[in-house]
Design a protein around this motif. Structure first.
Motif, PDB file in Angstrom:
ATOM      1  N   GLN A 130       0.815  -1.216   0.000  1.00 51.12           N
ATOM      2  CA  GLN A 130       0.000   0.000   0.000  1.00 51.12           C
ATOM      3  C   GLN A 130       0.851   1.268   0.000  1.00 51.12           C
ATOM      4  O   GLN A 130       0.315   2.376  -0.073  1.00 51.12           O
ATOM      5  CB  GLN A 130      -0.927  -0.001   1.216  1.00 51.12           C
ATOM      6  N   GLY A 131       2.172   1.105   0.092  1.00 49.14           N
ATOM      7  CA  GLY A 131       3.061   2.250  -0.011  1.00 49.14           C
ATOM      8  C   GLY A 131       3.667   2.734   1.285  1.00 49.14           C
ATOM      9  O   GLY A 131       4.422   3.717   1.282  1.00 49.14           O
ATOM     10  N   ASP A 132       3.364   2.063   2.396  1.00 49.91           N
ATOM     11  CA  ASP A 132       3.922   2.486   3.681  1.00 49.91           C
ATOM     12  C   ASP A 132       5.410   2.132   3.738  1.00 49.91           C
ATOM     13  O   ASP A 132       5.774   0.960   3.631  1.00 49.91           O
ATOM     14  CB  ASP A 132       3.176   1.795   4.825  1.00 49.91           C
ATOM     15  N   ARG A 133       6.269   3.131   3.908  1.00 54.50           N
ATOM     16  CA  ARG A 133       7.710   2.891   3.828  1.00 54.50           C
ATOM     17  C   ARG A 133       8.222   2.049   4.998  1.00 54.50           C
ATOM     18  O   ARG A 133       9.071   1.175   4.805  1.00 54.50           O
ATOM     19  CB  ARG A 133       8.482   4.211   3.763  1.00 54.50           C
ATOM     20  N   GLU A 134       7.734   2.299   6.190  1.00 57.84           N
ATOM     21  CA  GLU A 134       8.192   1.513   7.335  1.00 57.84           C
ATOM     22  C   GLU A 134       7.841   0.038   7.144  1.00 57.84           C
ATOM     23  O   GLU A 134       8.649  -0.848   7.449  1.00 57.84           O
ATOM     24  CB  GLU A 134       7.568   2.046   8.622  1.00 57.84           C
ATOM     25  N   SER A 135       6.650  -0.220   6.623  1.00 56.50           N
ATOM     26  CA  SER A 135       6.252  -1.606   6.360  1.00 56.50           C
ATOM     27  C   SER A 135       7.098  -2.210   5.244  1.00 56.50           C
ATOM     28  O   SER A 135       7.433  -3.403   5.279  1.00 56.50           O
ATOM     29  CB  SER A 135       4.769  -1.665   5.977  1.00 56.50           C
ATOM     30  N   TYR A 136       7.446  -1.397   4.269  1.00 51.13           N
ATOM     31  CA  TYR A 136       8.335  -1.860   3.192  1.00 51.13           C
ATOM     32  C   TYR A 136       9.680  -2.305   3.761  1.00 51.13           C
ATOM     33  O   TYR A 136      10.191  -3.377   3.417  1.00 51.13           O
ATOM     34  CB  TYR A 136       8.521  -0.739   2.175  1.00 51.13           C
ATOM     35  N   LEU A 137      10.259  -1.505   4.646  1.00 44.14           N
ATOM     36  CA  LEU A 137      11.550  -1.847   5.242  1.00 44.14           C
ATOM     37  C   LEU A 137      11.450  -3.109   6.096  1.00 44.14           C
ATOM     38  O   LEU A 137      12.357  -3.949   6.102  1.00 44.14           O
ATOM     39  CB  LEU A 137      12.067  -0.681   6.084  1.00 44.14           C
ATOM     40  N   ARG A 138      10.348  -3.251   6.806  1.00 43.00           N
ATOM     41  CA  ARG A 138      10.152  -4.443   7.639  1.00 43.00           C
ATOM     42  C   ARG A 138       9.948  -5.684   6.768  1.00 43.00           C
ATOM     43  O   ARG A 138      10.474  -6.761   7.072  1.00 43.00           O
ATOM     44  CB  ARG A 138       8.959  -4.236   8.571  1.00 43.00           C
ATOM     45  N   ALA A 167       3.747 -13.646   2.505  1.00 46.49           N
ATOM     46  CA  ALA A 167       4.733 -12.723   1.940  1.00 46.49           C
ATOM     47  C   ALA A 167       5.717 -13.451   1.030  1.00 46.49           C
ATOM     48  O   ALA A 167       6.128 -12.917  -0.010  1.00 46.49           O
ATOM     49  CB  ALA A 167       5.484 -12.017   3.067  1.00 46.49           C
ATOM     50  N   VAL A 168       6.092 -14.655   1.395  1.00 46.36           N
ATOM     51  CA  VAL A 168       7.030 -15.435   0.582  1.00 46.36           C
ATOM     52  C   VAL A 168       6.331 -15.994  -0.653  1.00 46.36           C
ATOM     53  O   VAL A 168       6.877 -15.979  -1.761  1.00 46.36           O
ATOM     54  CB  VAL A 168       7.654 -16.563   1.427  1.00 46.36           C
ATOM     55  N   GLN A 169       5.119 -16.476  -0.481  1.00 46.11           N
ATOM     56  CA  GLN A 169       4.379 -17.035  -1.609  1.00 46.11           C
ATOM     57  C   GLN A 169       4.111 -15.989  -2.689  1.00 46.11           C
ATOM     58  O   GLN A 169       4.058 -16.314  -3.879  1.00 46.11           O
ATOM     59  CB  GLN A 169       3.052 -17.625  -1.114  1.00 46.11           C
ATOM     60  N   ASN A 170       3.946 -14.743  -2.280  1.00 50.56           N
ATOM     61  CA  ASN A 170       3.632 -13.666  -3.223  1.00 50.56           C
ATOM     62  C   ASN A 170       4.790 -12.678  -3.363  1.00 50.56           C
ATOM     63  O   ASN A 170       4.583 -11.483  -3.580  1.00 50.56           O
ATOM     64  CB  ASN A 170       2.376 -12.925  -2.762  1.00 50.56           C
ATOM     65  N   VAL A 171       6.004 -13.188  -3.266  1.00 48.01           N
ATOM     66  CA  VAL A 171       7.172 -12.316  -3.219  1.00 48.01           C
ATOM     67  C   VAL A 171       7.330 -11.465  -4.482  1.00 48.01           C
ATOM     68  O   VAL A 171       7.840 -10.338  -4.426  1.00 48.01           O
ATOM     69  CB  VAL A 171       8.449 -13.150  -2.961  1.00 48.01           C
ATOM     70  N   ARG A 172       6.876 -11.958  -5.619  1.00 45.29           N
ATOM     71  CA  ARG A 172       6.993 -11.165  -6.850  1.00 45.29           C
ATOM     72  C   ARG A 172       6.238  -9.836  -6.727  1.00 45.29           C
ATOM     73  O   ARG A 172       6.650  -8.826  -7.303  1.00 45.29           O
ATOM     74  CB  ARG A 172       6.460 -11.949  -8.045  1.00 45.29           C
ATOM     75  N   ASP A 173       5.147  -9.848  -5.982  1.00 43.18           N
ATOM     76  CA  ASP A 173       4.353  -8.622  -5.826  1.00 43.18           C
ATOM     77  C   ASP A 173       5.126  -7.536  -5.078  1.00 43.18           C
ATOM     78  O   ASP A 173       4.786  -6.356  -5.176  1.00 43.18           O
ATOM     79  CB  ASP A 173       3.051  -8.921  -5.077  1.00 43.18           C
ATOM     80  N   PHE A 174       6.150  -7.943  -4.336  1.00 47.58           N
ATOM     81  CA  PHE A 174       6.918  -6.966  -3.557  1.00 47.58           C
ATOM     82  C   PHE A 174       7.569  -5.924  -4.459  1.00 47.58           C
ATOM     83  O   PHE A 174       7.768  -4.774  -4.053  1.00 47.58           O
ATOM     84  CB  PHE A 174       7.980  -7.691  -2.728  1.00 47.58           C
ATOM     85  N   LEU A 175       7.878  -6.304  -5.678  1.00 46.59           N
ATOM     86  CA  LEU A 175       8.511  -5.368  -6.606  1.00 46.59           C
ATOM     87  C   LEU A 175       7.541  -4.297  -7.095  1.00 46.59           C
ATOM     88  O   LEU A 175       7.953  -3.339  -7.752  1.00 46.59           O
ATOM     89  CB  LEU A 175       9.109  -6.122  -7.793  1.00 46.59           C
ATOM     90  N   ASP A 176       6.252  -4.456  -6.776  1.00 48.36           N
ATOM     91  CA  ASP A 176       5.269  -3.424  -7.116  1.00 48.36           C
ATOM     92  C   ASP A 176       5.237  -2.305  -6.083  1.00 48.36           C
ATOM     93  O   ASP A 176       4.552  -1.298  -6.286  1.00 48.36           O
ATOM     94  CB  ASP A 176       3.867  -4.046  -7.228  1.00 48.36           C
ATOM     95  N   CYS A 177       5.959  -2.482  -4.970  1.00 52.09           N
ATOM     96  CA  CYS A 177       6.026  -1.419  -3.961  1.00 52.09           C
ATOM     97  C   CYS A 177       6.638  -0.163  -4.572  1.00 52.09           C
ATOM     98  O   CYS A 177       7.591  -0.245  -5.349  1.00 52.09           O
ATOM     99  CB  CYS A 177       6.885  -1.851  -2.769  1.00 52.09           C
TER     100      CYS A 177
END
Length: 254
Positions: A130-138, A167-177
């Motif tokens: 959703q764009g939260d930077r702290e959550s991105y870092l975590r 989070a691991v199963q959908n790890v590709r989606d992380f690059l959409d951050c």
């Protein structure tokens, strides 16, 4: 460290620069939001992170300060065992130590997994998207712990401690951050590869001496194809890095 005479301020800054300017980029930028921090700032916010950064820097600078810094890091790491105030910088420090200080790796990664789980880093994925930077870092730190855990378990015949969570199963989606960068692409590629190796380990088991059945031979071919596909995909996607050159390509092929 400085006030107690463990190392001089000049050397501390030098060792941190060795780690910060180059070595950290081999580990996908585990320092996170501390990537540009001064020694004084890092020492203030996280003594254990500052200590391990200096220790690894001293190790690669072939300095006699390494043993003293290593001993200090061991002391600080031991204090985390029963602490109820652990934080994400502690996890960062443990990951760095596990990757670079080989004789401590197993103990450090075990502690990193436990603390990361207690901090519930695996639950940061949704807010990261959703764009939260702290959550991105975590969330990216969770992936770092996952990669570190698998790197130090499966090749040695040990089952990994981290699970195949959402989070691991959908790890590709992380690059959409919105905050995702080149280091994250490398990290995601390695998580994907370790997912395949986890399936191999769970399917075939740790006994490498037993003969494979006909069915298992077919599975080995399927796993091999999956790894080859990832290698081709990410070799095309990952270009040279300004800090570590062609290492991203080499990492994909390992």
């Amino acid at each position: 460290m400085i006030s107690r005479g463990i190392i001089t301020l000049e050397n501390a800054r030098k060792y941190q620069a060795v780690y910060q300017d180059r070595l950290d980029h081999f580990l996908y930028g585990v320092l996170g939001n501390h990537s540009d921090a001064t020694f004084e700032h890092l020492q203030q916010v996280s003594p254990i992170l500052s200590t391990v950064v200096c220790a690894v820097g001293a190790l690669h600078a072939a300095s006699t300060d390494y043993e003293t810094l290593r001993a200090e890091f061991v002391t600080l790491s031991g204090a985390l065992t029963f602490s109820r105030r652990n934080n994400i910088d502690d996890v960062r420090a443990l990951c760095i130590g596990a990757f670079w200080i080989s004789d401590l790796s197993s103990s450090l990664v075990t502690m990193a997994v436990r603390i990361a789980t207690e901090l519930q880093l695996h639950r940061s994925f949704a807010k990261a998207l959703q764009g939260d930077r702290e959550s991105y870092l975590r969330a990216r730190l969770h992936y770092l712990v996952y990669a570190c855990d698998h790197h130090l378990s499966i090749p040695y015949g040990r089952p990994p401690l981290t699970r195949e969570c959402e989070a691991v199963q959908n790890v590709r989606d992380f690059l959409d951050c919105r905050h995702a960068n080149h280091d994250d692409a490398r990290l995601v590629s390695h998580v994907l590869r370790w997912r395949v190796w986890t399936e191999i380990f769970d399917t075939l088991g740790p006994n490498v001496d037993r003969p494979l059945s006909d069915v298992e031979i077919l599975l080995v071919r399927r796993f091999g194809n999956a790894l080859d596909s990832l290698r081709v995909e990410w070799t095309d996607k990952l270009g040279p890095d300004i800090h570590v050159g062609n290492y991203p390509w080499k990492g994909v092929g390992m």
